[in-house]
Design a protein around this motif. Structure first.
Motif, PDB file in Angstrom:
ATOM      1  N   CYS A  29       0.820  -1.222   0.000  1.00  0.00           N
ATOM      2  CA  CYS A  29       0.000   0.000   0.000  1.00  0.00           C
ATOM      3  C   CYS A  29       0.848   1.264   0.000  1.00  0.00           C
TER       4      CYS A  29
ATOM      5  N   GLY B 237       1.507   2.620   5.069  1.00  0.00           N
ATOM      6  CA  GLY B 237       1.461   2.181   6.466  1.00  0.00           C
ATOM      7  C   GLY B 237       0.214   1.399   6.840  1.00  0.00           C
ATOM      8  N   GLY B 238      -0.567   1.015   5.842  1.00  0.00           N
ATOM      9  CA  GLY B 238      -1.868   0.425   6.163  1.00  0.00           C
ATOM     10  C   GLY B 238      -1.972  -1.083   6.059  1.00  0.00           C
ATOM     11  N   CYS B 239      -1.024  -1.772   5.405  1.00  0.00           N
ATOM     12  CA  CYS B 239      -1.265  -3.193   5.139  1.00  0.00           C
ATOM     13  C   CYS B 239      -0.264  -4.134   5.816  1.00  0.00           C
TER      14      CYS B 239
HETATM   15  S1  FES Z   1       3.443  -1.201   2.182  1.00  0.00           S
HETATM   16 FE1  FES Z   1       4.001  -0.547   4.141  1.00  0.00          FE
HETATM   17  S2  FES Z   1       2.274  -0.951   5.310  1.00  0.00           S
HETATM   18 FE2  FES Z   1       1.601  -1.375   3.285  1.00  0.00          FE
END
Ligand code: FES
Ligand SMILES: Cc1cc2nc3c(=O)[nH]c(=O)nc-3n(C[C@H](O)[C@H](O)[C@H](O)COP(=O)(O)OP(=O)(O)OC[C@H]3O[C@@H](n4cnc5c(N)ncnc54)[C@H](O)[C@@H]3O)c2cc1C
Length: 408
Positions: free
Chosen positions: A356, A359-361
């Protein structure tokens, strides 16, 4: 679906749906990579004036899938904000937890940019899910969506994700102290709805700060909810400019105003009090300091920062050396101010996984072996993962020379 062999032998004739979805997601990621190589890269890198990274990593099979949602209605919430109602055009449901956000992947000026928007409807809401978007002066995506979003359009999203969530429990009896500023009301709307519905013995107090009455999002909905749930929901507006139509406190939501409002509401900390704060960075800093001054331990404050990529880039640090270890392999590179470990690492050919980039996945999770890495907020790492030394390279900025280990 059970796999079968064709007469040609050895080939899958029917591909299970989960694998097909994963392949479709991978195809979309590859399309994104091609766009990155052509220069249509995510906004933070474009704005920092840095060359697009060479694509060396890739999404792991467990990376967050992208999906298309359709805008079913656009409601003008205030002169400066809209609420977009969304649904899966294929008829599927969009599951989420109260407080989570969606990452909207929006095409502006021929390139894709991504921004997080909290879901403002509680799970199970018969109206489906919605996000509320407030204009930011000079902001790319918030103004674009306020100006151009229309029912019938489709938007690619990642998530839902996030850790600013509550989990209502029918037997719980708690007090939720919600402090919101401006667009920071959006996750609170989902939380308020979910707690009113799912925790009959809990109550909520919402302190909501805005400059003027006409900037107050969800004003009518909040009034209605408070009226429908007397004694369970108290909503207190705090405005910087006086207004005759709204009963409110006056001032910025700073330490002084907050202290006055909490005293007036008779709010005190206790083991059953949940503190949740969301709003502009300046407001959150004052609220944090004020609450700590009143003896609320920092560890008990849960916060969601609506930080934009542009604002993150403005926080420049010194360049730092990073080493990435993967099995016996070592890749070393330098991270310039304004870049994340992932951006610099991909440019240097480091085998860093990602998906993503927001910081979401969790797809870019690596182990910190040595050094300090600052993580932009918000991110999806749990307290346990942080304690175990995990970091996310897509929101990680080295604050010293750093050694990272990629799980092999
Ligand atoms: S690529 Fe880093 S949390 Fe999604
Ligand atoms: C978890 C999360 C949830 C969120 N939920 C919501 C929500 O529900 N509703 C909502 O309205 N917002 C929400 N936000 C904020 C949202 O994601 C966007 O950050 C916001 O809409 C601004 O995006 P933008 O593209 O309009 O502004 P941007 O183009 O990112 O600009 C933001 C500001 O930064 C300045 N800026 C841009 N680039 C630079 C640069 N290189 N250097 C210095 N300054 C720069 C701009 O002038 C502007 O003032 C959320 C954010 C997060 C992280």
């Amino acid at each position: 679906v059970r796999p079968r062999e064709t007469s040609g032998g050895g080939r899958w004739r029917w591909v299970p749906r989960a694998i097909r979805r994963s392949l479709e997601a991978r195809a979309r990621d590859l399309e994104m990579m091609v766009r990155q190589l052509r220069g249509a890269i995510p906004d933070p890198v474009v704005r920092s004036g840095v060359r697009p990274p060479r694509v060396a990593g890739g999404a792991r099979p467990d990376a967050a899938p992208r999906r298309l949602l359709e805008i079913t209605a656009v409601a003008r919430e205030t002169p400066d904000s809209v609420v977009l109602h969304l649904r899966d055009p294929a008829g599927g449901s969009v599951e989420h937890r109260p407080g989570e956000f969606l990452t909207l992947c929006v095409e502006v000026g021929g390139r894709e940019v991504r921004r997080a928007y909290s879901i403002c409807t509680p799970p199970g809401d018969p109206r489906g899910i919605a996000v509320g978007i407030k204009r930011v002066p000079g902001g790319l995506v918030s103004n674009h969506l306020n100006d151009t979003a229309e029912a019938g359009q489709r938007v690619a999203v990642l998530g839902p994700s996030g850790s600013f969530v509550v989990t209502p429990a029918a037997e719980a009896s708690r007090t939720y102290l919600l402090i919101a500023g401006g667009s920071g009301i959006t996750p609170m709307m989902a939380i308020v709805g979910a707690v009113l519905e799912g925790e009959a013995d809990s109550r909520l107090v919402l302190l909501y700060g805005n400059r003027r009455a006409d900037a107050v999002m969800f004003r009518e909905a909040l009034g209605q909810l408070a009226q429908d749930h007397p004694g369970r929901l108290v909503v207190r507006h705090v405005l910087e400019e006086p207004d005759d139509l709204l009963e409110h406190g006056l001032g910025r939501l700073d330490a002084e105003t907050l202290g006055r409002e909490l005293d007036a509401l008779g709010v005190a900390d206790g083991p059953d009090v949940e503190w949740l704060i969301c709003g502009p960075e300046g407001m959150m800093r004052s609220v944090r300091a004020a609450l700590e001054g009143r003896g609320v331990p920092r560890a008990r404050l849960r916060e969601e920062r609506f930080q934009s990529p542009g604002e993150r880039i403005a926080r420049v640090t010194a360049p730092q050396e990073v080493e990435v270890r993967s099995g016996a392999d070592r890749v070393r590179f330098r991270v310039a101010p304004g870049l994340t470990v992932l951006e610099a690492g991909l440019a240097a050919g480091a085998p860093l996984p990602f998906s993503c980039t927001l910081g979401g996945c969790g797809a870019c999770r690596v182990r910190l072996v040595e050094g300090d890495v600052h993580l932009d907020e918000p991110h999806c790492l749990s307290a346990e993962e942080l304690a175990a030394g995990m970091v996310l390279t897509c929101v990680g900025r080295p604050a010293s020379p750093v050694v990272l280990e990629v799980a092999s």
